[in-house]
Every structure is written in C-alpha cells, then in structure tokens.
Design an enzyme around this catalytic site. Structure first.
Site, PDB file in Angstrom:
ATOM      1  N   CYS A  31      38.494  14.574  -7.757  1.00  0.00           N
ATOM      2  CA  CYS A  31      38.150  16.082  -7.406  1.00  0.00           C
ATOM      3  C   CYS A  31      38.998  17.241  -8.238  1.00  0.00           C
ATOM      4  CB  CYS A  31      38.463  16.448  -5.731  1.00  0.00           C
ATOM      5  SG  CYS A  31      38.165  18.175  -5.566  1.00  0.00           S
ATOM      6  N   TYR A  34      36.302  22.652  -1.495  1.00  0.00           N
ATOM      7  CA  TYR A  34      37.632  22.863  -1.535  1.00  0.00           C
ATOM      8  C   TYR A  34      37.920  23.848  -2.482  1.00  0.00           C
ATOM      9  CZ  TYR A  34      39.530  18.403   0.460  1.00  0.00           C
ATOM     10  OH  TYR A  34      39.841  17.314   1.447  1.00  0.00           O
ATOM     11  N   GLY A  35      36.794  24.104  -3.180  1.00  0.00           N
ATOM     12  CA  GLY A  35      36.741  25.226  -4.476  1.00  0.00           C
ATOM     13  C   GLY A  35      37.531  26.490  -4.095  1.00  0.00           C
ATOM     14  N   GLU A  71      23.881  21.304  -4.762  1.00  0.00           N
ATOM     15  CA  GLU A  71      23.723  20.777  -3.433  1.00  0.00           C
ATOM     16  C   GLU A  71      22.510  21.261  -3.209  1.00  0.00           C
ATOM     17  OE1 GLU A  71      26.938  20.509  -0.981  1.00  0.00           O
ATOM     18  OE2 GLU A  71      27.987  19.142  -2.474  1.00  0.00           O
ATOM     19  N   THR A 110      39.902  20.401  -7.877  1.00  0.00           N
ATOM     20  CA  THR A 110      40.622  21.399  -7.384  1.00  0.00           C
ATOM     21  C   THR A 110      41.633  20.604  -6.486  1.00  0.00           C
ATOM     22  OG1 THR A 110      38.537  22.553  -6.759  1.00  0.00           O
ATOM     23  CG2 THR A 110      40.356  23.121  -5.318  1.00  0.00           C
ATOM     24  N   CYS A 156      34.720  20.131 -12.583  1.00  0.00           N
ATOM     25  CA  CYS A 156      34.246  20.046 -11.402  1.00  0.00           C
ATOM     26  C   CYS A 156      33.093  18.922 -11.584  1.00  0.00           C
ATOM     27  CB  CYS A 156      33.556  21.227 -10.833  1.00  0.00           C
ATOM     28  SG  CYS A 156      32.667  20.903  -9.088  1.00  0.00           S
ATOM     29  N   THR A 157      33.505  17.896 -10.329  1.00  0.00           N
ATOM     30  CA  THR A 157      32.783  16.762 -10.289  1.00  0.00           C
ATOM     31  C   THR A 157      31.342  16.867 -10.232  1.00  0.00           C
ATOM     32  OG1 THR A 157      33.618  16.475  -8.362  1.00  0.00           O
ATOM     33  CG2 THR A 157      34.602  15.282 -10.016  1.00  0.00           C
ATOM     34  N   HIS A 158      30.895  18.220  -9.613  1.00  0.00           N
ATOM     35  CA  HIS A 158      29.512  18.250  -9.429  1.00  0.00           C
ATOM     36  C   HIS A 158      28.652  18.653 -10.726  1.00  0.00           C
ATOM     37  CE1 HIS A 158      29.967  18.756  -5.314  1.00  0.00           C
ATOM     38  NE2 HIS A 158      28.645  19.089  -5.037  1.00  0.00           N
ATOM     39  N   ASP A 203      37.313  12.463  -2.861  1.00  0.00           N
ATOM     40  CA  ASP A 203      36.938  13.838  -3.113  1.00  0.00           C
ATOM     41  C   ASP A 203      36.598  15.013  -1.844  1.00  0.00           C
ATOM     42  OD1 ASP A 203      35.484  16.007  -5.025  1.00  0.00           O
ATOM     43  OD2 ASP A 203      33.687  15.162  -4.263  1.00  0.00           O
ATOM     44  N   SER A 204      36.373  16.074  -2.121  1.00  0.00           N
ATOM     45  CA  SER A 204      35.919  17.005  -1.215  1.00  0.00           C
ATOM     46  C   SER A 204      34.675  16.749  -0.401  1.00  0.00           C
ATOM     47  CB  SER A 204      36.017  18.421  -1.473  1.00  0.00           C
ATOM     48  OG  SER A 204      35.086  18.680  -2.706  1.00  0.00           O
TER      49      SER A 204
END
Lengths: 271, 271
Positions: free
Chosen positions: A76, A45-46, A155, A78, A187-189, A13-14
C-alpha cells in the site's frame, strides 16, 4: 520471533488494491505462500492522517508477525509512505515497501529525466516518492499529483468509462503539460486503469506499476537472507486471505484482481 | 446515566456529512449545545458491512453517553440503517435516526405516490428507507439507487463540476425513467449536491433533505420528554467537535458545511 524459509510472506494493504502486489509475488515466486491482510473495515488510508495510518499499519504488522511470517510486504503506497521506517525499526523480519521499487523502475525508465507521480492525497502529500526518486538521481525533475477519485472509480468498476476518462484528463493535465516521460502509478488500485491512462497520456509515457518491481525486490531480499522457500516444497495449504470487514465483499472484489487464487477469506477484527 | 435538560445533544456521523444535521439542529434549537463526533479515521461507512458499522456506532454512542448527552442523533444514513434499533435497545437516552424523518418528509411531499431514494451502497442495500416509507404508506412505489461516487465527489469539492453532472445523469437515469416526483437524499453529503441534482432532475422532483426533518424530530422528542434546554440559558461553552482522525482536516472540510460555528476540534481515538 525468527521465521524460517518455509514460513509464509505477509502482505498487507488498506483493502484489496495490494492484491496487485500479491499477484506479482505469486507469479515471481511460485514456491512461496502468502498471508494477505486487507483492512477493509477502515479502508481507505489515502485521505487519512500519517498518525492514523501508522497506527493501523502497526496493528496489522503485529498480526502478521504473530502468524509467523518471514517478511512483510507493505503493499500500500500510503502505508509505505507513512509507516515503513516505523515498521522496519519495530520488527526483526525484513519489511519491504512499494515506494522505493517503484521509484527505481521510474529512474530506469525515464529518458528525459522528468518523472510524474500520481497517488492518493496522503501519499502525494508525504513527498515519499520525491524523496525516493531524488535519492536515486538528485537531478531528476518530479511532478506529482493526487488523484483521490481514482480509487472510488476503480471500486465502482468504471475502469473503462467516459467519466473516468474525463477525471483522468483533468488530473493528468499538469503532467501532460510538464511533459513527463515516465509516470509512477503510486497506488495499488491504479494498474487497473492502465489502458485508460495510456490512452489519455499517449504512448510516449511509460507507466510504472510498482507491483512487479516490489515482487523482484522481495525475491532479492529473501535470497540475500537465505529465506527463499525450497524449490521442492509446493505451497502447503495455499495462500491465506484475511479482511477486517465482510469476507464476501472482499472475495468478490478481490477476484477482479487475483482471479480464483482466492479460495476463501477469513475475518480478522482489528482496532 | 440520566442527563438533564441542560445536557448537550450528541450527534455523530462517519465523518463530516452529519454536520448538515448538526447545522439544522443549531438553527432550530438555538438554546441547545451539541457534541459532534465524526469518525474520520474509519470513514466511509457506506461500503462497509452492517456488523462493522454497528460495532463502530456502538463505540461512538458509548463515548457520547460518557460525555453526558441527553439524546443521541445518528446523523448518518448508513449508521441509522444498520445500528438504530441496537442503539435504542442499549441506551436509556432517546436515539434518533435520519431515515424515518426523511421518509416522513417524502411521503408528505409526493403527489404521484412514487418516491425515489438515493444513498450509499450500505444504506440502499439495507432497504431501510423502503421499509420506513411503506410503514408510513403501504401503497407507495419506491425506486432506490446506490450512488457510491457522490461522497468522494463532494469531498473532492466538485459540487458544480461536469464530471459530477455526468455521474448524476448516469445514477439518476432509472429514477427519471420511473418518474418519481420526490427524491430522498439518503446520505448527509448529498445536500451539497442539491443545485446540481435539481438541474439534472428538473423542477418537478422535490428533493428531500433529512437534516431539516431530523432537527424537527429532535425538537419534538426533547419537548415530549421535558428535555428542552431552558430558553434563558444561552449555550455555555458552545458546541464541541470530536474527530477520530486529524482535527485540522476536519476543521477545513467541516467549515464547508458549518461555517465558523466550528472553532476547534478535539481528537478522540476509538477502536
């Protein structure tokens, strides 16, 4: 360049978001070992261009293959949107992305045939989800919206904060108006915002977290290729985590996603 | 490796924020040509480790010196905080940062002797502003606060938005309580939030924008070293802009900072 069934699964992932996918794989496939790479020195990366994201993804895939992985999971959205076909062409090991599994789950979940997708600027602009959704069901109506502030808000740790609620209301307004009944968290977040997003959208909208689906897809592909780790073999040496920037920060943020599965993090400079 | 007075000034930042500094230099020194480098492929630097930020800064400084610049302006607070001494050791050309000029302006502006500093996580954690402020006036009281969401909010274009107002109220609360009367905007994106920050903090707090001070410092150093561009020589070929990621995006976002001074952007891959 071929790796046997006892080789680890490479996940990248980023940054740390892909740990939601790593977590699902660990749950579904308890015999497997994971090598995770988070590109924390170049995250996010987004907002970046397809070319740059592709270049970074190729470097990381090369690193994982050199570690002897038997498959690569692009955890990820993106990177999946911009680099999946390239990586699948370049490497012999199966390369699995998060977009198609997420799209499949959304198609199974919707009753109205109207699906929403949220993600980073890059993922949404790529149109990857629309393509994957329409390939599965051409009649589907899709409403997509980029939500660039969600990653920094997660974050910052503001996953239950009035600011995030206000941002979510603004970002999701077009999806509410369009009356989607399934929303892909592209998005994995975003799974960390599930509770708040459910509150803003109401109970009628199914939230689709690609992590689960991707773990299932990984399991299916390993089985098909005869690459499942033998049930008897308990993970030797456990999982390994690499980050391209400060390992301590990765460890601290990563534990928010994965708990104490992460024992240590190694630095691997790329680029 | 020595460049004459007609050589350009190198300016770099993690992305587009440093254009506020480039803008001030263009205003103050109309005879000078600028070469600007924005590391948009690896932006942001704010949350990244000192080592990584130093590595990136060294690469960019090397690129600028190879372009024949006569001085380097580090138009990024995080890069200044982590890399300035290293760059000053490594290169013969003068290397100017944004921290000391900003600190000097704050010391001149404060009446109460109590100064606030806001910046990225990296800048604040480094303590660079506290050190620079106390070196100028040891008795100064300093209250510092990291504001990680301000950069994404500016890049989303929400410079006059209720969400940003709410975030600012939360971030600035400790500074209001501490009753600072001067606030260093310790990140080159923050001048775009000046109106909103003034509204939240009230008229009694002077907002210090390092860009102006840094342009003055650049002028002073060029004069001292006899490196000022001759007044007769109109900028030949104009300014040049490089970005490590998609030039189009740089152009669009950059024009928000610099207007149509930016005619074109070249891509320079680093790392």
């Amino acid at each position: 360049m071929t790796a046997g069934s006892s080789a680890p699964i490479g996940v990248f992932d980023s940054g740390i978001g892909g740990l939601t996918v790593a977590h699902a794989i660990i749950q579904h496939l308890p015999n497997e070992r994971i090598i995770y790479f988070g590109d924390t020195a170049r995250v996010p990366y987004g907002p970046k261009s397809p070319d740059t994201v592709r270049r970074y993804s190729r470097e990381i895939a090369g690193f994982l293959v050199a570690q002897g992985v038997k498959t690569i999971v692009v955890a990820c959205n993106t990177a999946t949107a911009h680099a999946l076909p390239t990586l699948q062409e370049e490497w012999e090991v199966p390369v699995i992305g998060v977009v198609e599994p997420g799209a499949r789950a959304a198609v199974n979940a919707t009753r109205s045939g109207h699906v929403g997708v949220i993600g980073t600027a890059g993922t949404i602009k790529s149109g990857a989800y629309e393509r994957a959704l329409r390939a599965l069901r051409p009649s589907l109506r899709v409403t997509a919206r980029a939500c660039p502030l969600f990653v920094p808000l997660v974050e910052e740790g503001w996953v239950d904060h009035d600011v995030t609620r206000m941002v979510a209301r603004e970002y999701l307004e077009p999806l509410r108006e369009a009356e989607v009944d399934a929303l892909v968290l592209g998005c994995t977040h975003y799974p960390l915002l599930k509770t708040l997003l459910a509150e803003v959208l109401g109970d009628d909208v199914r939230l689709i977290d690609s992590a689960e689906e991707t773990a299932r897809e990984t399991s299916r592909i390993l089985r098909e290729r005869g690459l499942e780790a033998p049930a008897s073999a308990a993970p030797v040496g456990g999982h390994r985590f690499f980050a391209s920037d400060d390992p301590l920060q990765f460890l601290q943020l990563g534990q928010r996603f994965l708990g104490d599965v992460i024992e240590g993090v190694q630095v691997q400079t790329l680029g």
